[in-house]
Structures are given as structure tokens and as C-alpha cells.
Design a protein around this motif. Structure first.
Motif, mmCIF file in Angstrom:
data_model
loop_
_atom_site.group_PDB
_atom_site.id
_atom_site.type_symbol
_atom_site.label_atom_id
_atom_site.label_comp_id
_atom_site.label_asym_id
_atom_site.label_seq_id
_atom_site.Cartn_x
_atom_site.Cartn_y
_atom_site.Cartn_z
ATOM 1 N N THR B 39 -44.274 5.235 -19.127
ATOM 2 C CA THR B 39 -43.230 5.359 -18.111
ATOM 3 C C THR B 39 -43.859 5.415 -16.725
ATOM 4 N N ASP B 40 -42.980 5.422 -15.740
ATOM 5 C CA ASP B 40 -43.416 5.529 -14.357
ATOM 6 C C ASP B 40 -43.947 6.924 -14.070
ATOM 7 N N ALA B 41 -44.889 6.993 -13.163
ATOM 8 C CA ALA B 41 -45.336 8.299 -12.692
ATOM 9 C C ALA B 41 -44.313 8.847 -11.702
ATOM 10 N N PRO B 42 -44.310 10.150 -11.462
ATOM 11 C CA PRO B 42 -43.405 10.714 -10.444
ATOM 12 C C PRO B 42 -43.640 10.061 -9.084
ATOM 13 N N ALA B 66 -40.254 -1.501 -15.373
ATOM 14 C CA ALA B 66 -39.505 -2.423 -16.225
ATOM 15 C C ALA B 66 -40.315 -3.687 -16.518
ATOM 16 N N VAL B 67 -41.229 -4.002 -15.590
ATOM 17 C CA VAL B 67 -42.037 -5.212 -15.754
ATOM 18 C C VAL B 67 -43.061 -5.040 -16.868
ATOM 19 N N PHE B 68 -43.664 -3.838 -16.927
ATOM 20 C CA PHE B 68 -44.798 -3.694 -17.843
ATOM 21 C C PHE B 68 -44.522 -2.800 -19.061
ATOM 22 N N SER B 69 -43.415 -2.073 -19.042
ATOM 23 C CA SER B 69 -43.216 -1.041 -20.057
ATOM 24 C C SER B 69 -43.307 -1.595 -21.479
ATOM 25 N N GLU B 70 -42.578 -2.682 -21.729
ATOM 26 C CA GLU B 70 -42.543 -3.220 -23.091
ATOM 27 C C GLU B 70 -43.913 -3.791 -23.489
ATOM 28 N N SER B 71 -44.531 -4.522 -22.559
ATOM 29 C CA SER B 71 -45.830 -5.123 -22.870
ATOM 30 C C SER B 71 -46.900 -4.054 -23.091
ATOM 31 N N ARG B 75 -49.806 -3.107 -25.817
ATOM 32 C CA ARG B 75 -51.177 -3.240 -25.281
ATOM 33 C C ARG B 75 -51.599 -1.866 -24.772
ATOM 34 N N ARG B 76 -52.355 -1.156 -25.596
ATOM 35 C CA ARG B 76 -52.623 0.244 -25.252
ATOM 36 C C ARG B 76 -54.027 0.490 -24.721
ATOM 37 N N SER B 77 -54.889 -0.530 -24.748
ATOM 38 C CA SER B 77 -56.210 -0.327 -24.140
ATOM 39 C C SER B 77 -56.173 -0.837 -22.702
ATOM 40 N N THR B 78 -57.058 -0.268 -21.887
ATOM 41 C CA THR B 78 -57.112 -0.671 -20.479
ATOM 42 C C THR B 78 -57.417 -2.162 -20.350
ATOM 43 N N ALA B 79 -58.347 -2.653 -21.146
ATOM 44 C CA ALA B 79 -58.733 -4.065 -21.070
ATOM 45 C C ALA B 79 -57.546 -4.966 -21.387
#
Lengths: 497, 177
Positions: B39-42, B66-71, B75-79
Motif C-alpha cells: 500500500t501507499d505510505a502515509p 494503483a499503478v503498482f499495487s497489483e504488480s 513481484r516481491r523482490s526489489t530487483a
């Protein structure tokens, strides 16, 4: 040495490679408060006047080892181990000089989550649960299971949190005279939006009758509270029953029980009100086991369960945190009330039979994000229920011996009320920015106390006429050395990590 | 007491600034416990990070969650995340700040949380010039009801400092100074 060996063992164990992946958290406060008038470096006797300048050094280190790491995106089983070492001594800052014998392994527990029931955290080991802290007093009034080793289950939901636990509190309540004290307890906390929280909890202590166990609860027949206070029961009994080979009546076995209830109301996040915490607790204290009297070179154990089973403690405390001018001025106001009753004791002043209240206010002005000014004031009143407990004057003992209300001469002093006023202020450097409780904090403070009691602070003043005659010049009269005002300058550092 | 006041006058370290205002895309991700979707940060955390970038003449544009949440939930690694961000059209420099907040324990009346941060700066067209830093920030909250968002806000002073150092490293590499 007995205490040192476990400490060394602990440090050796914690430095092993198995702990290499452990997280470390902790707390330290260290200070120097040169006391140029003979005190021990604390402004007053205790935290009733606010913790600031009334507490000594302290250190705590807690290690947390994730055995099975908790995955934020998973509901799989996780488990971790917590080990906490803490104590109130740092080299050069107090009489203990940082000796490892002053530290204790205060907490060891293993937690596991998502084990059998999702969302429930199981805990095995030392148990501790509280509803929060009165920061100005450094007191946690509403806590349960802090003295218990056992197992607990905690459910944390969005609206309701619940904890239930059970274990043994025997070693905490009777460290050198252990007897099992089964102790169940629990808490419930309900949250309404982000503005209100309500909590309640209870804990019971059940100590069974165990015939033949000298640490189990017994009551010695015929032992009065007067005997108990004066420690002359055996001498009187022997005098009244000459020729008996066993001079002490046989104690009767009994069981013992006690309990506590706690209460919490929190509200805030409204305008300048950051939060208000109201805590309460009512405790029926667990009875003591025995006292020892010596007569003619022989020690006798006198069992006092029946004389110490009516002690109760009611505590109420409130702390209000206000952000009066954001990033410029914060204010914290606290109040504490305590009522200690001992229905068995109607004759002697005692900390178990008194009441007290105090109010403390601390303001912090932020000159810059890092440089702050701190000011704190407190007023406290303590009242003894059983006569005069405090000495307002250097010669109070002589005055009290003439008191017709005290034919037993059990009173300690010439006043049944102690009034204390403290003021503290100074400069604070907070590298992490504004906030009364933001740490680390470097402080240079001045404090002044006025107390109705003479020498109302830890000190090393003469205690006997011999010492007085030896250490005071002849030309100094006794009334010249009465002190009701005490001042200190302190350099302090406090850090959480 | 007065010598302490001199600390207020100690000059701060000079910032490393870009030669000219440089647009960057800012993504700040918070991974809530028990959920795969970040989610978004405060807002206050975003603002603090934007201030860090602006002070170095980097002009941030927020990328909406909304742009990146689903992706990012898959995709859980930084790379993986940087790779996905870089594959989008455009060659604006990316600043990705990933945070994870975990409760530690109650300690002497305070609630200790650990904020884990992985911060990355990536010019999409020059991946070898990317810089990354990961660190943990312990924070102490006064109240039980204060949760992840509050812990993240409490970490801002240290987060800003560490992120600033990282950005300085990257900017210095671009400007040669």
C-alpha cells in the motif's frame, strides 16, 4: 559471586554464533548528579514527584531471535525467542558501579503465531501484559501476569484484543521461600475507531495448603499485630509460659489467595489532545509467609499469613498529552492517587496503610528541532493512616516519645503528612527532533525540592548521637542542620534503540 | 548550559545537488502484515522523502499505488520491482523506497517497532549506475493503538538521513563531485 556467575554465563551464551541473527533492542539512561549537600544524587525519594531527577541509572537489552521468521505476506507458522536483561546500575553512576550482579534476566519467552488458530499468538515463559505507561511517573498501573511464568494466548483483532494466561507466580512473590502460587489472568481491550479504547483485566493468585512445607501458608496462633511489629512474641510467650520446652505454639496450616483487577480508558487524537490514558488497579495483596525472631540464641519462625491477608492497594493514574503549538510546544500533565489499606494493622505507621496523591506537569518548548527547553513541576501529599510516619524536625524522636496518642511508641516521627513540591528545568538536545518522549535525549537540568520532611532524599547524614558528636563541630547547633530544601544539577542521557 | 546552545549553530553537511533540476519518479511502498498487496505510505512520509529529493534538485513525481499495487503483490523482490518499473515507457530516474514494519515487543512501557527499508535509485537506461541501501530503523511508540503507519512516521528522521546519503551517492556519481 553467586549472582555474578549466572550473569557471566548469560553473556557468554548470548555471544555465541547462534545469536548472530538476533535483533537487539533496549534502553539506557545514565546520569551524573553531583550532590554537594550530602545526598545520593536523587532529588527526592520516589517517582510520586515525577520520575525526572528522582530515578537512578538503568539499562535494558532485549534480544529477539526469529526462529521461524514471521512473513508479512503469509499466514504460516512463525516463532521467535525473546531474552531481556536489565538492571539499575552503571559504572560510576551509582553505588552498584555497574556490577553484573545488579542485572537480572527479567524476561525469557518463546512466541508462536498461526499455530492451530490463525491470528492467535501463543507465549510460553515469562508473561507480561499491561495497558500502557504513565510516562511522567514511569509506572504501569494496569498490568497483569507480570509476576508469572506460564503460557498465554493473545488474540489481536481490529476492534478487540484478548489475552488469557496461566502460570506460577511463586518465585516472584516468594523468591527465597518458594511455594507454588497458581496464577490465572487475562485482559480484554476494545477499540472504537481511532479515538477511544477501553480495557479491563484481572489476575488471581491461589496458594494451596501444603502441610509440612515450611514455605506454605501457616498462621501462628496468638500472634498479634503488636507482636509482629515489635518482634517480641517469643520473649513474651516464654515469660508467660515458663518451663515449656517448645516455647512457640504450633502454627496452623492454611491456604491463601489474592487477586487484582485493572482498568484502562484511553481517548484522544482530537485536535491538540494527542492522547489521554486513565489507568486503575485494585489489588488484594498476597499474604506473607513468616518472620523470624531470635530468643536466647534460637531462631523461631512465626507464620503471618493471618496477619498480612487484608492488605489492599487502590491506584488511579492519568496522563494527558497535549500538542499545544505543533513543533513548538508540548505539554504533558499527570496525576496519581494511591490508597493502601491494611485492616490487620491499626497501631503502626506503615507503607501498607497510607494514601497519597500527586500532580505533575511537564512542558517542552522547541527552540529548534534539536534544541529544547524543559520545565516540570510537581506537588505531592502523602498521609499516614496510623499515626506519625515522617520526621519534620531533627529532634522529632524526642517530641514523639511524649505523644499520648502513641503509648506503644510505634510511630517514627512527628508528622502524619508529608508534602513535597519539586521544580525542574533545563536544556534538552533531541537529535531526532521534537517530542517530550522522543529519544535519544541529552539533558542538563536543575531541580529543586521543598519537603515538609527533614532531609527528604537519600543521604549519608549522621544517624546517631555518637556520629553527630564526632562529625559536627561543637559550634554548630542541631537546628542549623535541618534541611527542607534540596537542589541538584544533572547531566543525563537517555536512549531507546 | 550556554555551550550546549552552540550545537544549534553547528553548520550542516553540504548537500550534493544535481547540476540542473532533474525529474524523478518516486515510489514508496509499505508492506502491511498479512497481506500480499503493498500500500501507499502515509502522506507525511511521502512529503519527507520529497523534501530530501527536492533539496538535491531532484523533482519528484509520485507514482500512485494503483499503478503498482497489483504488480508488486506478485513481484516481491526489489530487483523484480525495479525491473517492472524500468520496463514502463520513459527514461525518468526511479526512486523506489520499500518499507516493512514489524512489531518487536513492549519494552519498559514503550512499544518497539522495527522499520526495514530498502531504498533504490535507478536510471532506467543505465541500470549499472543504480545504487541501493537497506537498513533497519528501531522506533518507539508511546501507545498501543499506534500501529504501522505511526511507526513509519516515527522513522522519518532516520529514513530521511539515510535516503539523503544514498541520493548523494547517486548524484555525486552523475555530477562527478
Amino acid at each position: 559471586m553467586r549472582k555474578l556467575v549466572p550473569s557471566l554465563f548469560l553473556f557468554a551464551a548470548l555471544s555465541s554464533p547462534a545469536w548472530a541473527g538476533a535483533d537487539v533492542g533496549g534502553y539506557f539512561r545514565v546520569m551524573t548528579r553531583p550532590d554537594l549537600v550530602g545526598g545520593d544524587g536523587k532529588l527526592g525519594y520516589w517517582n510520586l514527584y515525577g520520575r525526572l531527577l528522582n530515578e537512578g541509572p538503568y539499562g535494558a537489552v532485549e534480544l529477539k531471535l526469529d526462529v521461524l521468521e514471521r512473513q508479512p505476506t503469509s499466514r504460516e507458522l512463525w516463532t521467535d525467542l525473546h531474552v531481556k536483561v536489565e538492571g539499575g546500575s552503571i559504572a560510576g553512576a551509582d553505588a552498584g558501579n555497574g556490577g553484573l550482579g545488579n542485572l537480572r534476566l527479567s524476561q525469557v519467552y518463546v512466541q508462536a503465531g498461526n499455530l492451530a488458530i490463525n491470528g492467535v499468538t501463543w507465549r510460553m515463559g515469562t508473561l507480561e501484559s499491561n495497558f500502557g505507561d504513565l510516562g511522567l511517573y514511569d509506572m504501569r498501573l494496569a498490568q497483569v501476569l507480570t509476576d508469572t511464568v506460564g503460557v498465554s494466548a493473545r488474540y489481536e483483532g481490529g476492534v478487540v484484543d484478548a489475552l488469557i494466561g496461566v502460570g506460577d507466580a511463586g518465585y516472584t512473590l516468594r523468591p527465597d521461600r518458594y511455594n507454588s502460587i497458581v496464577s490465572p489472568g487475562g485482559t480484554l481491550r476494545v477499540r472504537a475507531g481511532g479515538h477511544v479504547e477501553l480495557g479491563a483485566g484481572a489476575q488471581a493468585y491461589l496458594e494451596p495448603e501444603v502441610v509440612g512445607n515450611r514455605n506454605a501458608p501457616y498462621t501462628t496462633p496468638g500472634l498479634s499485630y503488636d507482636d509482629y511489629v515489635r518482634r517480641d512474641f517469643v520473649a513474651d510467650y516464654a515469660e508467660e509460659n515458663p518451663g515449656e520446652s517448645t516455647v512457640v505454639p504450633r502454627p496452623g496450616p492454611t491456604s491463601a489467595s489474592s487477586y487484582k483487577g485493572v482498568f484502562y480508558l484511553g481517548f484522544g487524537s482530537l485536535g491538540p489532545l494527542t492522547w489521554n490514558n486513565l489507568f486503575g488497579s485494585y489489588t488484594v495483596r498476597h499474604p506473607d509467609s513468616y518472620v523470624t525472631e531470635s530468643y536466647n540464641g534460637v531462631d523461631y519462625d512465626l507464620y503471618v499469613a493471618g496477619l498480612t491477608d487484608e492488605r489492599t492497594v487502590l491506584l488511579l493514574g492519568d496522563e494527558l498529552q497535549l500538542r499545544l503549538v505543533p513543533e513548538r510546544l508540548d505539554l504533558v500533565v499527570g496525576a496519581l492517587y494511591g490508597l493502601h489499606r491494611d485492616a490487620d494493622n491499626n497501631i503502626a505507621p506503615s507503607d501498607d496503610d497510607r494514601r497519597y496523591w500527586s500532580a505533575v506537569a511537564r512542558a517542552q518548548v522547541y527552540l529548534s528541532p534539536v534544541v529544547h527547553l524543559l520545565g516540570e513541576g510537581s506537588y505531592a501529599e502523602e498521609r499516614s493512616h496510623n499515626g506519625k510516619q515522617w520526621r519534620n524536625h531533627y529532634d522529632s524522636l524526642f517530641a514523639n516519645s511524649q505523644d499520648p496518642d502513641d503509648p506503644l511508641a510505634l510511630q517514627f516521627g512527628d508528622a502524619d503528612v508529608r508534602t513535597t513540591i519539586q521544580g525542574k528545568g533545563g536544556l534538552v538536545l533531541n537529535p531526532l527532533g521534537p517530542g517530550i518522549y522522543t529519544r535519544p535525549s541529552l539533558r542538563i537540568l536543575y531541580g529543586i525540592q521543598w519537603s515538609s520532611q527533614n532531609n527528604a532524599f537519600g543521604n549519608s547524614y549522621v544517624e546517631s548521637l555518637d556520629q553527630y558528636n564526632y562529625l559536627y563541630p561543637a559550634e554548630v547547633s542541631a537546628d542549623e542542620v535541618e534541611r527542607h530544601v534540596h537542589q541538584l544539577v544533572a547531566l543525563e542521557a537517555e536512549v531507546w534503540f | 548550559m550556554w555551550p550546549f546552545l552552540l550545537f544549534a549553530c553547528v553548520p550542516r553537511a553540504e548537500l550534493v545537488t544535481a547540476r540542473a533540476p532533474t525529474p524523478v519518479e518516486l515510489v514508496v511502498v509499505t508492506q502491511p502484515a498479512g497481506s500480499r498487496a503493498p500500500t501507499d505510505a502515509p502522506a507525511s512520509v511521502y512529503s519527507a522523502i520529497e523534501a530530501v529529493l527536492s533539496a538535491r534538485l531532484l523533482t519528484p513525481t509520485r507514482v500512485d499505488s494503483a499503478v503498482f499495487s497489483e504488480s508488486f503483490s506478485t513481484r516481491r523482490s526489489t530487483a523484480q520491482r525495479l525491473s517492472w518499473l524500468a520496463a514502463r515507457p520513459g527514461d525518468t530516474v526511479l526512486v523506489l523506497v520499500e518499507t516493512e514494519v514489524e512489531y518487536y515487543s513492549e519494552m519498559n512501557g514503550r512499544y518497539r517497532w522495527t522499520v526495514s527499508v530498502v531504498a533504490s535509485v535507478l536510471p532506467p537506461d543505465r541500470p549499472l549506475e543504480a545504487v541501493e541501501a537497506s537498513f533497519e530503523i528501531p522506533v518507539f511508540l508511546s501507545f498501543y493503538h499506534e500501529r504501522e503507519d505511526k511507526a513509519l512516521e516515527a522513522a522519518v528522521p532516520v529514513l530521511s538521513r539515510r535516503l539523503g546519503e544514498l541520493v548523494d551517492t547517486w548524484v555525486a556519481g552523475q555530477t562527478g563531485g
